[in-house]
Enzyme design. Structure first.
Site, PDB file in Angstrom:
ATOM      1  N   LYS A  12       0.734  -1.216  -0.118  1.00 42.40           N
ATOM      2  CA  LYS A  12      -0.022  -0.014  -0.066  1.00 42.40           C
ATOM      3  C   LYS A  12       0.788   1.282  -0.011  1.00 42.40           C
ATOM      4  O   LYS A  12       1.856   1.102   0.235  1.00 42.40           O
ATOM      5  CB  LYS A  12      -0.976  -0.017   1.132  1.00 42.40           C
ATOM      6  CG  LYS A  12      -1.813  -1.342   1.185  1.00 42.40           C
ATOM      7  CD  LYS A  12      -2.676  -1.133   2.311  1.00 42.40           C
ATOM      8  CE  LYS A  12      -3.644  -2.342   2.201  1.00 42.40           C
ATOM      9  NZ  LYS A  12      -4.674  -2.459   3.426  1.00 42.40           N
ATOM     10  N   PHE A  60     -15.729   4.616   7.082  1.00 48.95           N
ATOM     11  CA  PHE A  60     -14.543   4.761   6.798  1.00 48.95           C
ATOM     12  C   PHE A  60     -14.081   4.440   5.252  1.00 48.95           C
ATOM     13  O   PHE A  60     -12.920   4.608   4.854  1.00 48.95           O
ATOM     14  CB  PHE A  60     -13.313   4.082   7.583  1.00 48.95           C
ATOM     15  CG  PHE A  60     -13.774   2.701   7.840  1.00 48.95           C
ATOM     16  CD1 PHE A  60     -13.082   1.867   6.953  1.00 48.95           C
ATOM     17  CD2 PHE A  60     -14.481   2.096   9.011  1.00 48.95           C
ATOM     18  CE1 PHE A  60     -13.455   0.603   7.030  1.00 48.95           C
ATOM     19  CE2 PHE A  60     -14.694   0.623   9.091  1.00 48.95           C
ATOM     20  CZ  PHE A  60     -14.282  -0.164   8.042  1.00 48.95           C
ATOM     21  N   ARG A  88      -1.743 -14.856   4.722  1.00 51.58           N
ATOM     22  CA  ARG A  88      -2.611 -13.833   5.395  1.00 51.58           C
ATOM     23  C   ARG A  88      -1.724 -13.993   6.753  1.00 51.58           C
ATOM     24  O   ARG A  88      -1.677 -13.109   7.612  1.00 51.58           O
ATOM     25  CB  ARG A  88      -3.712 -14.510   5.728  1.00 51.58           C
ATOM     26  CG  ARG A  88      -4.727 -14.268   4.313  1.00 51.58           C
ATOM     27  CD  ARG A  88      -5.256 -13.120   3.954  1.00 51.58           C
ATOM     28  NE  ARG A  88      -6.102 -12.581   4.997  1.00 51.58           N
ATOM     29  CZ  ARG A  88      -6.895 -11.569   4.951  1.00 51.58           C
ATOM     30  NH1 ARG A  88      -6.615 -10.712   3.922  1.00 51.58           N
ATOM     31  NH2 ARG A  88      -7.861 -10.954   5.861  1.00 51.58           N
ATOM     32  N   THR A  94      -5.465  -7.580  10.579  1.00 51.84           N
ATOM     33  CA  THR A  94      -5.776  -6.452  10.067  1.00 51.84           C
ATOM     34  C   THR A  94      -5.490  -5.136  10.782  1.00 51.84           C
ATOM     35  O   THR A  94      -5.121  -4.188  10.338  1.00 51.84           O
ATOM     36  CB  THR A  94      -7.374  -6.224   9.660  1.00 51.84           C
ATOM     37  OG1 THR A  94      -7.933  -7.646   8.907  1.00 51.84           O
ATOM     38  CG2 THR A  94      -7.778  -4.996   8.650  1.00 51.84           C
ATOM     39  N   ARG A 105       2.566  -6.670   9.300  1.00 52.83           N
ATOM     40  CA  ARG A 105       2.023  -5.710   9.805  1.00 52.83           C
ATOM     41  C   ARG A 105       2.535  -5.234  11.443  1.00 52.83           C
ATOM     42  O   ARG A 105       2.568  -4.349  11.847  1.00 52.83           O
ATOM     43  CB  ARG A 105       0.447  -5.756  10.115  1.00 52.83           C
ATOM     44  CG  ARG A 105      -0.128  -5.652   8.601  1.00 52.83           C
ATOM     45  CD  ARG A 105      -1.519  -6.282   8.291  1.00 52.83           C
ATOM     46  NE  ARG A 105      -2.309  -5.808   7.109  1.00 52.83           N
ATOM     47  CZ  ARG A 105      -3.316  -6.393   6.705  1.00 52.83           C
ATOM     48  NH1 ARG A 105      -3.896  -7.249   7.515  1.00 52.83           N
ATOM     49  NH2 ARG A 105      -3.897  -6.144   5.481  1.00 52.83           N
ATOM     50  N   ASN A 115      -1.976  -0.224   7.086  1.00 52.41           N
ATOM     51  CA  ASN A 115      -1.687  -1.497   7.444  1.00 52.41           C
ATOM     52  C   ASN A 115      -0.574  -2.165   6.484  1.00 52.41           C
ATOM     53  O   ASN A 115      -0.395  -3.374   6.553  1.00 52.41           O
ATOM     54  CB  ASN A 115      -2.600  -2.516   8.064  1.00 52.41           C
ATOM     55  CG  ASN A 115      -3.931  -2.592   6.881  1.00 52.41           C
ATOM     56  OD1 ASN A 115      -3.510  -2.216   5.770  1.00 52.41           O
ATOM     57  ND2 ASN A 115      -4.752  -3.045   7.237  1.00 52.41           N
ATOM     58  N   HIS A 118      -1.896  -5.383   1.570  1.00 50.15           N
ATOM     59  CA  HIS A 118      -3.174  -6.248   1.271  1.00 50.15           C
ATOM     60  C   HIS A 118      -2.647  -7.703   0.933  1.00 50.15           C
ATOM     61  O   HIS A 118      -1.767  -7.853   0.029  1.00 50.15           O
ATOM     62  CB  HIS A 118      -3.952  -5.603   0.124  1.00 50.15           C
ATOM     63  CG  HIS A 118      -4.893  -6.343  -0.301  1.00 50.15           C
ATOM     64  ND1 HIS A 118      -6.482  -6.637  -0.105  1.00 50.15           N
ATOM     65  CD2 HIS A 118      -4.852  -7.176  -1.535  1.00 50.15           C
ATOM     66  CE1 HIS A 118      -6.809  -7.721  -0.684  1.00 50.15           C
ATOM     67  NE2 HIS A 118      -5.971  -7.987  -1.678  1.00 50.15           N
TER      68      HIS A 118
HETATM   69  P1  ATP Z   1      -6.823  -6.135   3.205  1.00 49.63           P
HETATM   70  O1  ATP Z   1      -8.224  -6.716   2.324  1.00 49.63           O
HETATM   71  O2  ATP Z   1      -6.276  -4.915   2.895  1.00 49.63           O
HETATM   72  O3  ATP Z   1      -5.901  -7.441   2.956  1.00 49.63           O
HETATM   73  P2  ATP Z   1      -7.991  -7.266   5.443  1.00 49.63           P
HETATM   74  O4  ATP Z   1      -8.466  -8.280   4.332  1.00 49.63           O
HETATM   75  O5  ATP Z   1      -7.504  -7.634   6.656  1.00 49.63           O
HETATM   76  O6  ATP Z   1      -6.971  -6.241   4.732  1.00 49.63           O
HETATM   77  P3  ATP Z   1     -10.656  -6.140   5.127  1.00 49.63           P
HETATM   78  O7  ATP Z   1     -11.752  -6.122   6.258  1.00 49.63           O
HETATM   79  O8  ATP Z   1     -10.603  -6.554   3.774  1.00 49.63           O
HETATM   80  O9  ATP Z   1      -9.150  -6.400   5.866  1.00 49.63           O
HETATM   81  O10 ATP Z   1     -10.205  -4.435   5.155  1.00 49.63           O
HETATM   82  C1  ATP Z   1      -9.626  -3.679   4.059  1.00 49.63           C
HETATM   83  C2  ATP Z   1      -8.886  -2.638   4.611  1.00 49.63           C
HETATM   84  O11 ATP Z   1      -9.840  -1.510   5.049  1.00 49.63           O
HETATM   85  C3  ATP Z   1      -7.955  -2.896   5.820  1.00 49.63           C
HETATM   86  O12 ATP Z   1      -6.645  -3.443   5.403  1.00 49.63           O
HETATM   87  C4  ATP Z   1      -7.988  -1.502   6.182  1.00 49.63           C
HETATM   88  O13 ATP Z   1      -6.973  -0.699   5.609  1.00 49.63           O
HETATM   89  C5  ATP Z   1      -9.196  -0.988   6.122  1.00 49.63           C
HETATM   90  N1  ATP Z   1     -10.096  -0.939   7.234  1.00 49.63           N
HETATM   91  C6  ATP Z   1     -10.871  -2.039   7.706  1.00 49.63           C
HETATM   92  N2  ATP Z   1     -11.393  -1.861   8.927  1.00 49.63           N
HETATM   93  C7  ATP Z   1     -11.111  -0.517   9.151  1.00 49.63           C
HETATM   94  C8  ATP Z   1     -11.614   0.205  10.180  1.00 49.63           C
HETATM   95  N3  ATP Z   1     -12.440  -0.241  11.293  1.00 49.63           N
HETATM   96  N4  ATP Z   1     -11.007   1.552  10.244  1.00 49.63           N
HETATM   97  C9  ATP Z   1     -10.233   1.993   9.236  1.00 49.63           C
HETATM   98  N5  ATP Z   1      -9.840   1.182   8.158  1.00 49.63           N
HETATM   99  C10 ATP Z   1     -10.310  -0.029   8.100  1.00 49.63           C
HETATM  100 MG    MG Z   2      -9.453  -7.789   2.531  1.00 51.74          MG
END
Ligand code: ATP
Ligand code: MG
Length: 134
Positions: A12, A60, A88, A94, A105, A115, A118
């Site tokens: 990112k 958000f 993962r 996350t 992370r 974070n 992705h």
């Molecule tokens: P990614 O898809 O980025 O690998 P993830 O699968 O661990 O992350 P997701 O639930 O898909 O988590 O969320 C995607 C992205 O949205 C997160 O990586 C984070 O950057 C953002 N995000 C998720 N939850 C929150 C939150 N509560 N507040 C702010 N940003 C969030």
């Molecule tokens: Mg995700």
């Protein structure tokens, strides 16, 4: 069972700005994953609206789009045995504050909103993301 899975990793904009490209690719290579394709670009709002459609109703959502379009990213297609689960785990939770200290992370981030990377979360999404980004 030995199952080769394809998945997408996105370094990112915060990771790119902090010059973590080499270190993060190295973690995946050391783990044993193969790199299939790699490129750098600045993501469009359109592609992010598809990619994060599961978060579209969240308060958000606009913050994620602003963050993810704030600079270039590195998009990497990878493959490996039990790829998604292992990748993962390497990424960590996350919410970086709760991520295992040995994870990416856990090593390089402190918050949920910036974070560093992705990683695809299922075989099916890995396939969709491969088509979306390459
Ligand atoms: P990614 O898809 O980025 O690998 P993830 O699968 O661990 O992350 P997701 O639930 O898909 O988590 O969320 C995607 C992205 O949205 C997160 O990586 C984070 O950057 C953002 N995000 C998720 N939850 C929150 C939150 N509560 N507040 C702010 N940003 C969030
Ligand atoms: Mg995700």
């Amino acid at each position: 069972m030995r199952n080769k899975e394809k998945f997408i990793v996105i370094l990112k904009p915060d990771g790119f700005r902090r010059k973590l490209i080499g270190k993060i690719i190295n973690r995946f290579e050391e783990k044993g994953f193969d790199i299939l394709d790699i490129k750098t670009e600045t993501l469009s709002v359109k592609i992010l609206e598809e990619h994060y459609v599961h978060l579209k109703e969240k308060v958000f959502f606009q913050d994620i789009v602003d963050y993810m379009t704030s600079g270039p990213v590195v998009i990497i297609a990878m493959e490996g045995l039990n790829g998604i689960e292992a990748a993962r785990m390497l990424a960590g939770s996350t919410n970086s504050a709760q991520a295992d200290p040995g994870s990416i992370r856990g090593t390089w981030a402190l918050t949920i909103d910036e974070n560093v990377i992705h990683v695809s979360d299922s075989v099916e999404n890995g396939e969709h993301e491969y088509i979306r980004f390459f």
